[in-house]
Design a protein around this motif. Structure first.
Motif, PDB file in Angstrom:
ATOM      1  N   HIS A 129       2.693   1.303   7.466  1.00 56.84           N
ATOM      2  CA  HIS A 129       1.912   0.724   6.359  1.00 56.84           C
ATOM      3  C   HIS A 129       1.378   1.814   5.554  1.00 56.84           C
ATOM      4  CE1 HIS A 129       2.523  -3.612   7.507  1.00 56.84           C
ATOM      5  NE2 HIS A 129       2.497  -3.099   8.590  1.00 56.84           N
ATOM      6  N   PRO A 130       1.027   1.904   4.316  1.00 60.53           N
ATOM      7  CA  PRO A 130       0.482   2.946   3.704  1.00 60.53           C
ATOM      8  C   PRO A 130      -0.919   2.984   3.613  1.00 60.53           C
ATOM      9  CG  PRO A 130       1.194   1.269   2.263  1.00 60.53           C
ATOM     10  CD  PRO A 130       1.767   0.721   3.320  1.00 60.53           C
ATOM     11  N   THR A 131      -1.575   2.800   4.857  1.00 60.87           N
ATOM     12  CA  THR A 131      -2.881   2.696   4.905  1.00 60.87           C
ATOM     13  C   THR A 131      -3.706   4.002   5.263  1.00 60.87           C
ATOM     14  OG1 THR A 131      -2.504   1.753   7.112  1.00 60.87           O
ATOM     15  CG2 THR A 131      -2.770   0.287   5.295  1.00 60.87           C
ATOM     16  N   PHE A 132      -2.913   5.163   5.543  1.00 62.04           N
ATOM     17  CA  PHE A 132      -3.409   6.143   5.835  1.00 62.04           C
ATOM     18  C   PHE A 132      -3.835   7.290   4.625  1.00 62.04           C
ATOM     19  CE2 PHE A 132      -1.537   4.168   9.534  1.00 62.04           C
ATOM     20  CZ  PHE A 132      -2.437   4.215  10.463  1.00 62.04           C
ATOM     21  N   TYR A 133      -3.547   6.666   3.453  1.00 60.08           N
ATOM     22  CA  TYR A 133      -3.713   7.744   2.388  1.00 60.08           C
ATOM     23  C   TYR A 133      -5.143   7.515   1.675  1.00 60.08           C
ATOM     24  CZ  TYR A 133       1.242   8.265   2.531  1.00 60.08           C
ATOM     25  OH  TYR A 133       2.638   8.309   2.890  1.00 60.08           O
TER      26      TYR A 133
ATOM     27  N   ILE B 282      -7.125   7.196  -1.696  1.00 59.02           N
ATOM     28  CA  ILE B 282      -6.760   7.109  -2.988  1.00 59.02           C
ATOM     29  C   ILE B 282      -7.673   8.198  -3.721  1.00 59.02           C
ATOM     30  CG2 ILE B 282      -6.630   5.482  -4.697  1.00 59.02           C
ATOM     31  CD1 ILE B 282      -6.214   3.354  -2.567  1.00 59.02           C
ATOM     32  N   PRO B 283      -7.119   8.853  -4.778  1.00 63.28           N
ATOM     33  CA  PRO B 283      -8.042   9.782  -5.526  1.00 63.28           C
ATOM     34  C   PRO B 283      -8.821   8.681  -6.356  1.00 63.28           C
ATOM     35  CG  PRO B 283      -5.665  10.301  -5.853  1.00 63.28           C
ATOM     36  CD  PRO B 283      -5.676   8.829  -5.006  1.00 63.28           C
ATOM     37  N   GLN B 284      -9.964   9.021  -6.579  1.00 67.78           N
ATOM     38  CA  GLN B 284     -10.860   8.362  -7.080  1.00 67.78           C
ATOM     39  C   GLN B 284     -10.451   7.934  -8.651  1.00 67.78           C
ATOM     40  OE1 GLN B 284     -14.720  10.634  -7.312  1.00 67.78           O
ATOM     41  NE2 GLN B 284     -15.490   9.191  -5.739  1.00 67.78           N
ATOM     42  N   GLY B 285      -9.854   8.845  -9.443  1.00 67.72           N
ATOM     43  CA  GLY B 285      -9.235   8.692 -10.739  1.00 67.72           C
ATOM     44  C   GLY B 285      -8.438   7.553 -10.767  1.00 67.72           C
ATOM     45  N   ALA B 286      -7.792   6.992  -9.519  1.00 65.78           N
ATOM     46  CA  ALA B 286      -6.541   6.156  -9.620  1.00 65.78           C
ATOM     47  C   ALA B 286      -7.284   4.715  -9.828  1.00 65.78           C
ATOM     48  CB  ALA B 286      -5.836   6.411  -8.409  1.00 65.78           C
ATOM     49  N   GLY B 287      -8.538   4.398  -9.418  1.00 69.45           N
ATOM     50  CA  GLY B 287      -9.256   3.345  -9.481  1.00 69.45           C
ATOM     51  C   GLY B 287      -8.748   2.558  -8.538  1.00 69.45           C
ATOM     52  N   LYS B 288      -8.854   1.095  -8.634  1.00 66.40           N
ATOM     53  CA  LYS B 288      -8.624   0.252  -7.565  1.00 66.40           C
ATOM     54  C   LYS B 288      -7.032  -0.079  -7.499  1.00 66.40           C
ATOM     55  CE  LYS B 288     -12.059  -3.087  -6.742  1.00 66.40           C
ATOM     56  NZ  LYS B 288     -12.946  -2.446  -5.540  1.00 66.40           N
ATOM     57  N   MET B 289      -6.355  -0.094  -6.341  1.00 68.33           N
ATOM     58  CA  MET B 289      -4.885  -0.132  -6.203  1.00 68.33           C
ATOM     59  C   MET B 289      -4.622  -1.647  -5.926  1.00 68.33           C
ATOM     60  SD  MET B 289      -3.465   2.662  -6.965  1.00 68.33           S
ATOM     61  CE  MET B 289      -1.904   2.951  -5.680  1.00 68.33           C
TER      62      MET B 289
END
Lengths: 256, 96
Positions: free
Chosen positions: B83-87, B89-96
């Motif tokens: 599961h891609p839960t270990f990344y 998220i850069p602040q600039g990307a906002g909510k995923m």
């Protein structure tokens, strides 16, 4: 009928179109819990409800045009046999599955042409009802056409039986294309549909499906008339309204 | 040759609105594809559930067997790293 007013003609006309929908819709609803499969039961009930819904709108409009404070229910539940002006084809008994399909098919070919023309009525309300109903009857035609083809081009048993249904019901088709006094009067103002003019297209549409269904189109002979023009019905009609009107007759004004 | 007495079974898939997937919603018995389509319409779209219908012969579907559940699916249960839960998220990307 020399003194038929335009208002009375409009009331009669809207109610008479509604009668076709109510009576064939009621007949189809008699298949509830009796259809050969659950899928066919749903199909027939959906179409029955479409047709009864059309009747409701037309009766409501007739009641409004009449202006005597009546409602759709007065038209459906409190008129007597001779007040109903449905085509006799809509009231014949369900018979077997083939009889029911043939009746729906013959009527749906007519309904598609009829509502398509009514959608161009100069009367805005009738035009709107025509446009809405057209979508519904287009599906009824599709459903019943597919069944005509499968029964006609199915087994020898299904072919012979459905051909017999066609031959038996054909005598009631001529009435669909007769014009009442109300229709003739309203035609002058572009309100009613010239149903006599629909006959050629109707024949052609029937012939197309019959060809695929390997069925023979019966010759046009003597036509049984009476329901549409005079409210003179088959012997089956009394049982329909006895069943349909029972609650309102037994408990006048009952609501739920 | 044995005569088929029952209509074949068809699986029905409905797309509820544009942009969404067709979803399996049930099955109908019908003699052929066209009749299956009409029955699917009458049974599964009468409350405006759909804008598109697929019908598929049930016997055209190859299904996994319930008894294979352990070997097919359970091995994935302890692989949480898939599961891609270990990344972060850069602040600039906002909510995923």
């Amino acid at each position: 009928m020399a003194d038929l007013s335009k208002k009375d003609a409009l009331v009669q006309y809207a109610a008479q179109i509604g009668d076709n929908g109510l009576i064939i819709g009621h007949r189809m609803s008699e298949w509830c819990f009796r259809a050969p499969t659950i899928e066919m039961e749903m199909a027939l009930m959906n179409s029955a409800l479409d047709l009864i819904g059309q009747a409701r709108e037309l009766y409501s409009y007739a009641a409004t045009a009449q202006g005597e404070g009546k409602t759709e229910d007065d038209f459906a539940y409190l008129r007597d046999e001779q007040d109903f002006r449905n085509a006799l084809l809509t009231e014949v008994p369900n018979g077997d599955w083939g009889d029911t399909i043939v009746r729906l098919f013959l009527m749906s070919v007519y309904n598609k042409l009829f509502f398509s023309a009514l959608a161009d009525s100069k009367d805005a309300e009738l035009a709107a009802i025509g446009a809405k109903s057209l979508k519904e009857v287009t599906y009824h035609l599709r459903f019943s056409s597919e069944w005509m083809i499968r029964l006609g081009d199915g087994t020898s048993e299904s072919h012979n039986r459905v051909q017999k249904s066609v031959d038996n019901l054909w005598v009631y088709t001529g009435e669909l294309f007769t014009m009442t006094d109300a229709e003739n009067l309203l035609l002058k103002d572009g309100i009613s549909v010239d149903v006599a003019a629909l006959k050629a297209d109707w024949n052609q549409n029937i012939a197309q499906v019959f060809e695929q269904a390997t069925l023979t189109v019966p010759a046009d002979g003597w036509a049984q008339l009476g329901g549409k023009a005079d409210g003179v019905h088959t012997e089956h009609f009394g049982y329909i309204i006895a069943d349909m009107q029972y609650m309102q007759r037994r408990y006048p004004g009952c609501e739920w | 040759m044995t005569e088929e007495k029952e209509w074949p079974l068809w699986e029905v898939f409905i797309r509820s609105k544009a942009g969404l997937d067709h979803k399996h919603c049930g099955s109908v018995h019908a003699s052929d594809a066209e009749m299956a389509m009409e029955s699917a319409r009458d049974v599964y779209t009468r409350r405006s559930e759909g804008i598109s219908i697929w019908v598929v012969p049930s016997n055209a579907i190859t299904a996994s067997k319930p008894e294979d559940k352990e070997s097919l699916f359970e091995p994935a249960d302890d692989k949480i790293y898939r599961h891609p839960t270990f990344y972060d998220i850069p602040q600039g990307a906002g909510k995923m």
